[in-house]
Design a protein around this motif. Structure first.
Motif, PDB file in Angstrom:
ATOM      1  N   UNK A   4      44.736 -67.653 -51.619  1.00  0.00           N
ATOM      2  CA  UNK A   4      44.676 -67.759 -50.166  1.00  0.00           C
ATOM      3  C   UNK A   4      43.289 -67.363 -49.683  1.00  0.00           C
ATOM      4  N   UNK A   5      42.759 -68.143 -48.761  1.00  0.00           N
ATOM      5  CA  UNK A   5      41.524 -67.767 -48.071  1.00  0.00           C
ATOM      6  C   UNK A   5      41.902 -67.380 -46.655  1.00  0.00           C
ATOM      7  N   UNK A   6      41.476 -66.205 -46.211  1.00  0.00           N
ATOM      8  CA  UNK A   6      41.697 -65.806 -44.825  1.00  0.00           C
ATOM      9  C   UNK A   6      40.341 -65.647 -44.149  1.00  0.00           C
ATOM     10  N   UNK A   7      40.201 -66.286 -42.982  1.00  0.00           N
ATOM     11  CA  UNK A   7      38.931 -66.359 -42.283  1.00  0.00           C
ATOM     12  C   UNK A   7      39.099 -65.922 -40.834  1.00  0.00           C
ATOM     13  N   UNK A   8      38.346 -64.927 -40.449  1.00  0.00           N
ATOM     14  CA  UNK A   8      38.298 -64.473 -39.059  1.00  0.00           C
ATOM     15  C   UNK A   8      37.024 -63.668 -38.895  1.00  0.00           C
ATOM     16  N   UNK A   9      36.370 -63.784 -37.751  1.00  0.00           N
ATOM     17  CA  UNK A   9      35.157 -63.007 -37.531  1.00  0.00           C
ATOM     18  C   UNK A   9      35.460 -61.530 -37.296  1.00  0.00           C
ATOM     19  N   UNK A  10      36.711 -61.188 -37.042  1.00  0.00           N
ATOM     20  CA  UNK A  10      37.119 -59.794 -36.880  1.00  0.00           C
ATOM     21  C   UNK A  10      37.460 -59.225 -38.264  1.00  0.00           C
ATOM     22  N   UNK A  11      36.583 -58.414 -38.797  1.00  0.00           N
ATOM     23  CA  UNK A  11      36.735 -57.864 -40.144  1.00  0.00           C
ATOM     24  C   UNK A  11      38.064 -57.134 -40.293  1.00  0.00           C
ATOM     25  N   UNK A  12      38.416 -56.324 -39.317  1.00  0.00           N
ATOM     26  CA  UNK A  12      39.646 -55.542 -39.421  1.00  0.00           C
ATOM     27  C   UNK A  12      40.880 -56.440 -39.514  1.00  0.00           C
ATOM     28  N   UNK A  13      40.878 -57.561 -38.816  1.00  0.00           N
ATOM     29  CA  UNK A  13      42.035 -58.454 -38.868  1.00  0.00           C
ATOM     30  C   UNK A  13      42.180 -59.106 -40.238  1.00  0.00           C
ATOM     31  N   UNK A  14      41.081 -59.564 -40.828  1.00  0.00           N
ATOM     32  CA  UNK A  14      41.187 -60.175 -42.159  1.00  0.00           C
ATOM     33  C   UNK A  14      41.651 -59.141 -43.179  1.00  0.00           C
ATOM     34  N   UNK A  15      41.218 -57.900 -43.040  1.00  0.00           N
ATOM     35  CA  UNK A  15      41.666 -56.846 -43.960  1.00  0.00           C
ATOM     36  C   UNK A  15      43.149 -56.569 -43.793  1.00  0.00           C
ATOM     37  N   UNK A  32      41.249 -64.099 -50.685  1.00  0.00           N
ATOM     38  CA  UNK A  32      39.809 -64.034 -50.462  1.00  0.00           C
ATOM     39  C   UNK A  32      39.586 -63.854 -48.972  1.00  0.00           C
ATOM     40  N   UNK A  33      38.779 -62.865 -48.610  1.00  0.00           N
ATOM     41  CA  UNK A  33      38.478 -62.582 -47.210  1.00  0.00           C
ATOM     42  C   UNK A  33      37.074 -63.071 -46.888  1.00  0.00           C
ATOM     43  N   UNK A  34      36.969 -63.832 -45.807  1.00  0.00           N
ATOM     44  CA  UNK A  34      35.657 -64.221 -45.293  1.00  0.00           C
ATOM     45  C   UNK A  34      35.620 -63.951 -43.793  1.00  0.00           C
ATOM     46  N   UNK A  35      34.456 -63.541 -43.308  1.00  0.00           N
ATOM     47  CA  UNK A  35      34.288 -63.246 -41.893  1.00  0.00           C
ATOM     48  C   UNK A  35      33.189 -64.097 -41.264  1.00  0.00           C
ATOM     49  N   UNK A  36      32.728 -65.079 -41.997  1.00  0.00           N
ATOM     50  CA  UNK A  36      31.657 -65.955 -41.545  1.00  0.00           C
ATOM     51  C   UNK A  36      32.093 -67.399 -41.761  1.00  0.00           C
ATOM     52  N   UNK A  37      32.216 -68.167 -40.683  1.00  0.00           N
ATOM     53  CA  UNK A  37      32.731 -69.530 -40.791  1.00  0.00           C
ATOM     54  C   UNK A  37      31.794 -70.470 -41.544  1.00  0.00           C
ATOM     55  N   UNK A  38      30.498 -70.249 -41.438  1.00  0.00           N
ATOM     56  CA  UNK A  38      29.545 -71.084 -42.184  1.00  0.00           C
ATOM     57  C   UNK A  38      29.705 -70.851 -43.681  1.00  0.00           C
ATOM     58  N   UNK A  43      32.163 -72.345 -49.105  1.00  0.00           N
ATOM     59  CA  UNK A  43      33.086 -71.926 -50.168  1.00  0.00           C
ATOM     60  C   UNK A  43      34.239 -72.921 -50.318  1.00  0.00           C
ATOM     61  N   UNK A  44      34.726 -73.428 -49.192  1.00  0.00           N
ATOM     62  CA  UNK A  44      35.852 -74.365 -49.229  1.00  0.00           C
ATOM     63  C   UNK A  44      35.482 -75.715 -49.835  1.00  0.00           C
ATOM     64  N   UNK A  45      34.207 -76.003 -49.926  1.00  0.00           N
ATOM     65  CA  UNK A  45      33.815 -77.251 -50.583  1.00  0.00           C
ATOM     66  C   UNK A  45      33.669 -77.068 -52.093  1.00  0.00           C
ATOM     67  N   UNK A  46      33.735 -75.819 -52.562  1.00  0.00           N
ATOM     68  CA  UNK A  46      33.539 -75.541 -53.992  1.00  0.00           C
ATOM     69  C   UNK A  46      34.734 -74.910 -54.690  1.00  0.00           C
ATOM     70  N   UNK A  76      37.696 -80.417 -51.681  1.00  0.00           N
ATOM     71  CA  UNK A  76      38.778 -79.959 -52.571  1.00  0.00           C
ATOM     72  C   UNK A  76      40.026 -79.539 -51.812  1.00  0.00           C
ATOM     73  N   UNK A  77      39.862 -79.099 -50.573  1.00  0.00           N
ATOM     74  CA  UNK A  77      40.974 -78.560 -49.788  1.00  0.00           C
ATOM     75  C   UNK A  77      41.455 -79.507 -48.687  1.00  0.00           C
TER      76      UNK A  77
END
Length: 127
Positions: A4-15, A32-38, A43-46, A76-77
């Protein structure tokens, strides 16, 4: 095991989401936690994921921008289920349902309980 990839600019929420998923599904998930959409778009392309959880409102690229990027046929996704978290449920849900498949809109305020339920629905063998 689901990836699972979880993406949000709010670090606390992804944690919080990551900890919730890992507790709820014990050894059956890798989050996998990401906080940067770029960074997420790259990452989602690889890397192939079984589920993507993304916020709608983020700086640089919105969740909708991320979704448009991964739904390209060469990604890929492009068929990966997406849980789309937003506080603007009605208008976002309509836009998503008109333009995308396999996207599930969840109210961000109620997201933890709904995320667990939706994962169980999408991956019944984990329950």
């Amino acid at each position: 095991m689901i990836n699972i990839l979880t993406l949000d600019d709010e670090v606390s929420l992804t944690e919080i989401i990551s900890e919730f998923i890992e507790m709820e599904f014990e050894n059956n998930s890798n989050v996998t936690i990401l906080n940067d959409s770029t960074q997420a778009i790259s990452k989602l392309s690889n890397i192939k994921y079984d589920l993507i959880i993304t916020d709608h409102h983020m700086p640089e690229n919105s969740g909708m921008d991320v979704l448009r990027s991964i739904r390209k046929s060469d990604n890929l996704n492009h068929e990966t289920p997406v849980l789309f978290l937003t506080a603007m449920n009605t208008e976002v849900k309509k836009e998503l349902s008109d333009n995308f498949t396999n996207v599930h809109v969840l109210n961000k305020v109620e997201s933890l309980h709904l995320i667990g339920s939706k994962i169980k629905e999408l991956f019944p063998k984990l329950d």
